[in-house]
Design a protein around this motif. Sequence first.
Motif, mmCIF file in Angstrom:
data_model
loop_
_atom_site.group_PDB
_atom_site.id
_atom_site.type_symbol
_atom_site.label_atom_id
_atom_site.label_comp_id
_atom_site.label_asym_id
_atom_site.label_seq_id
_atom_site.Cartn_x
_atom_site.Cartn_y
_atom_site.Cartn_z
ATOM 1 N N UNK A 29 43.923 34.537 57.785
ATOM 2 C CA UNK A 29 42.757 35.412 57.773
ATOM 3 C C UNK A 29 41.592 34.661 57.131
ATOM 4 N N UNK A 30 40.415 34.768 57.717
ATOM 5 C CA UNK A 30 39.234 34.082 57.191
ATOM 6 C C UNK A 30 38.769 34.748 55.908
ATOM 7 N N UNK A 31 38.525 33.920 54.884
ATOM 8 C CA UNK A 31 37.984 34.401 53.612
ATOM 9 C C UNK A 31 36.644 33.712 53.427
ATOM 10 N N UNK A 32 35.605 34.502 53.224
ATOM 11 C CA UNK A 32 34.261 33.934 53.115
ATOM 12 C C UNK A 32 34.134 33.088 51.853
ATOM 13 N N UNK A 33 33.127 32.241 51.846
ATOM 14 C CA UNK A 33 32.909 31.335 50.728
ATOM 15 C C UNK A 33 32.656 32.111 49.443
ATOM 16 N N UNK A 34 31.887 33.188 49.524
ATOM 17 C CA UNK A 34 31.595 34.004 48.347
ATOM 18 C C UNK A 34 32.875 34.623 47.790
ATOM 19 N N UNK A 35 33.745 35.098 48.675
ATOM 20 C CA UNK A 35 35.007 35.685 48.227
ATOM 21 C C UNK A 35 35.918 34.635 47.599
ATOM 22 N N UNK A 36 35.925 33.419 48.167
ATOM 23 C CA UNK A 36 36.734 32.344 47.587
ATOM 24 C C UNK A 36 36.240 31.987 46.196
ATOM 25 N N UNK A 37 34.913 31.928 46.019
ATOM 26 C CA UNK A 37 34.361 31.625 44.694
ATOM 27 C C UNK A 37 34.697 32.731 43.697
ATOM 28 N N UNK A 38 34.637 33.972 44.155
ATOM 29 C CA UNK A 38 34.963 35.104 43.299
ATOM 30 C C UNK A 38 36.432 35.053 42.875
ATOM 31 N N UNK A 39 37.326 34.751 43.809
ATOM 32 C CA UNK A 39 38.750 34.657 43.480
ATOM 33 C C UNK A 39 39.016 33.492 42.518
ATOM 34 N N UNK A 40 38.320 32.385 42.713
ATOM 35 C CA UNK A 40 38.488 31.237 41.819
ATOM 36 C C UNK A 40 37.989 31.573 40.417
ATOM 37 N N UNK A 41 36.871 32.293 40.326
ATOM 38 C CA UNK A 41 36.338 32.676 39.020
ATOM 39 C C UNK A 41 37.298 33.630 38.307
#
Length: 66
Positions: A29-41
């Motif tokens: 499933x595609x995860x947007x860049x903003x969501x990836x940054x949020x999950x990493x944070x």
Amino acid sequence: MNRRKKLNQILKANAKKASAELAPKNKDIYISKADRLKLAAEANAEAASDPTTESAPGAASPSEPV
């Protein structure tokens, strides 16, 4: 376009859709860049608050020069 060709086109399209539904879905499933940054944070915040993941007091971190 004649009638026979049109019917064949419709039947082929329906068959293609049916086989696509039966095919396995291996794609992630595609995860947007903003969501990836949020999950990493969030992961970094959890790691920072969790004392069991800290390094030993005598060990030098890789970012510090020795």
